[in-house]
Design a protein around this motif. Structure first.
Motif, PDB file in Angstrom:
ATOM      1  N   ILE A   1       0.808  -1.221   0.000  1.00  0.00           N
ATOM      2  CA  ILE A   1       0.000   0.000   0.000  1.00  0.00           C
ATOM      3  C   ILE A   1       0.838   1.267   0.000  1.00  0.00           C
ATOM      4  O   ILE A   1       0.523   2.227  -0.709  1.00  0.00           O
ATOM      5  N   THR A   2       1.923   1.282   0.794  1.00  0.00           N
ATOM      6  CA  THR A   2       2.676   2.532   0.967  1.00  0.00           C
ATOM      7  C   THR A   2       3.999   2.611   0.228  1.00  0.00           C
ATOM      8  O   THR A   2       4.503   3.708  -0.032  1.00  0.00           O
ATOM      9  N   GLN A   3       4.609   1.454  -0.053  1.00  0.00           N
ATOM     10  CA  GLN A   3       5.955   1.423  -0.634  1.00  0.00           C
ATOM     11  C   GLN A   3       6.948   2.240   0.202  1.00  0.00           C
ATOM     12  O   GLN A   3       7.904   2.827  -0.324  1.00  0.00           O
ATOM     13  N   SER A   4       6.739   2.278   1.512  1.00  0.00           N
ATOM     14  CA  SER A   4       7.576   3.096   2.392  1.00  0.00           C
ATOM     15  C   SER A   4       8.354   2.227   3.375  1.00  0.00           C
ATOM     16  O   SER A   4       7.762   1.583   4.245  1.00  0.00           O
ATOM     17  N   ASP A   5       9.678   2.225   3.238  1.00  0.00           N
ATOM     18  CA  ASP A   5      10.516   1.456   4.162  1.00  0.00           C
ATOM     19  C   ASP A   5      10.444   2.019   5.578  1.00  0.00           C
ATOM     20  O   ASP A   5      10.450   1.261   6.553  1.00  0.00           O
ATOM     21  N   SER A   6      10.388   3.326   5.713  1.00  0.00           N
ATOM     22  CA  SER A   6      10.353   3.932   7.042  1.00  0.00           C
ATOM     23  C   SER A   6       9.046   3.596   7.758  1.00  0.00           C
ATOM     24  O   SER A   6       9.032   3.339   8.974  1.00  0.00           O
ATOM     25  N   THR A   7       7.946   3.577   7.008  1.00  0.00           N
ATOM     26  CA  THR A   7       6.662   3.192   7.616  1.00  0.00           C
ATOM     27  C   THR A   7       6.700   1.736   8.042  1.00  0.00           C
ATOM     28  O   THR A   7       6.225   1.385   9.124  1.00  0.00           O
ATOM     29  N   ARG A   8       7.274   0.897   7.215  1.00  0.00           N
ATOM     30  CA  ARG A   8       7.380  -0.523   7.544  1.00  0.00           C
ATOM     31  C   ARG A   8       8.209  -0.725   8.812  1.00  0.00           C
ATOM     32  O   ARG A   8       7.838  -1.509   9.698  1.00  0.00           O
ATOM     33  N   GLU A   9       9.309   0.001   8.957  1.00  0.00           N
ATOM     34  CA  GLU A   9      10.138  -0.122  10.150  1.00  0.00           C
ATOM     35  C   GLU A   9       9.379   0.313  11.397  1.00  0.00           C
ATOM     36  O   GLU A   9       9.459  -0.324  12.451  1.00  0.00           O
ATOM     37  N   ARG A  10       8.627   1.403  11.276  1.00  0.00           N
ATOM     38  CA  ARG A  10       7.853   1.894  12.415  1.00  0.00           C
ATOM     39  C   ARG A  10       6.780   0.887  12.821  1.00  0.00           C
ATOM     40  O   ARG A  10       6.590   0.599  14.011  1.00  0.00           O
ATOM     41  N   VAL A  11       6.082   0.339  11.834  1.00  0.00           N
ATOM     42  CA  VAL A  11       5.016  -0.632  12.123  1.00  0.00           C
ATOM     43  C   VAL A  11       5.597  -1.912  12.717  1.00  0.00           C
ATOM     44  O   VAL A  11       5.014  -2.495  13.649  1.00  0.00           O
ATOM     45  N   GLU A  12       6.735  -2.349  12.214  1.00  0.00           N
ATOM     46  CA  GLU A  12       7.359  -3.564  12.742  1.00  0.00           C
ATOM     47  C   GLU A  12       7.702  -3.415  14.218  1.00  0.00           C
ATOM     48  O   GLU A  12       7.523  -4.355  15.009  1.00  0.00           O
TER      49      GLU A  12
END
Length: 201
Positions: free
Chosen positions: A152-163
């Motif tokens: 959905i986001t293609q955002s590595d920083s968002t993925r790191e935050r969610v993880e």
């Protein structure tokens, strides 16, 4: 009240995305969430021995199956089985059964009946969203957000935050669930105690 829609929107909030008005809404984010939802819930249920999802049964041996070696009795697992919590030779789980096999579709032991506590994905237990605790609910929607994040986001920083949030939520959900376990908990009785009570030959 927890609903599938509320879980979708909680996951989208974590991703900084616009909420949906219906789980079947014809937009990309809703379609992705729908495609991942069942697998995410299944994985979350399988990740621990959640008290709200535990079923307790008496299992009788399958008389039509005679093992050629090993344990003498075979017990078919229920269709709603997710993982095994405890097996005992008595209905009060006073004496844990330690000699058994836990295979993909059955248990095997030398005694019948056996008594089993297991995590269930029945719609009245593990898949009943109204039974979920707030901590488990948060764990699920963060797991959902993590699973769909890059699509959905293609955002590595968002993925790191969610993880990071997901890891903390999983730990907290397990800790909160442990509080709901039956208390007090007694250690399994030793051989001497079992012999005196007639449980050993």
């Amino acid at each position: 009240m927890v609903t599938k829609l509320s879980l979708f929107n909680a996951a989208l909030d974590e991703l900084g995305e616009v909420n949906v008005s219906d789980t079947g809404e014809a937009i990309a984010s809703a379609r992705v969430l729908v495609s991942r939802f069942d697998r995410v819930v299944a994985d979350c249920l399988a990740s621990s021995s959640w008290n709200f999802a535990i079923e307790t049964i008496q299992a009788d041996a399958d008389t039509g199956v005679t093992p050629s070696f090993g344990f003498a009795k075979v017990f078919a697992k229920p269709s709603d089985w997710v993982n095994t919590v405890a097996i005992s030779g008595d209905p009060y789980f006073t004496f844990p059964l330690t000699q058994y096999f836990d295979d993909a579709n059955f248990w095997s032991a030398d005694y019948t009946p056996i008594y089993v506590r297991y995590v269930s994905n029945d719609t009245g237990l593990g898949l009943d969203l109204t039974r979920w605790t707030p901590a488990f609910t948060r764990f699920v929607y963060l797991a959902l957000a993590d699973r769909v994040c890059m699509t959905i986001t293609q955002s590595d920083s968002t993925r790191e935050r969610v993880e990071k949030r997901l890891k903390a939520a999983k730990t907290n959900a397990r800790a909160q669930d442990a509080i709901n376990e039956p208390q007090p908990k007694f250690p399994p009785p030793g051989g001497w105690t079992m012999a005196r009570s007639g449980r050993l030959g």
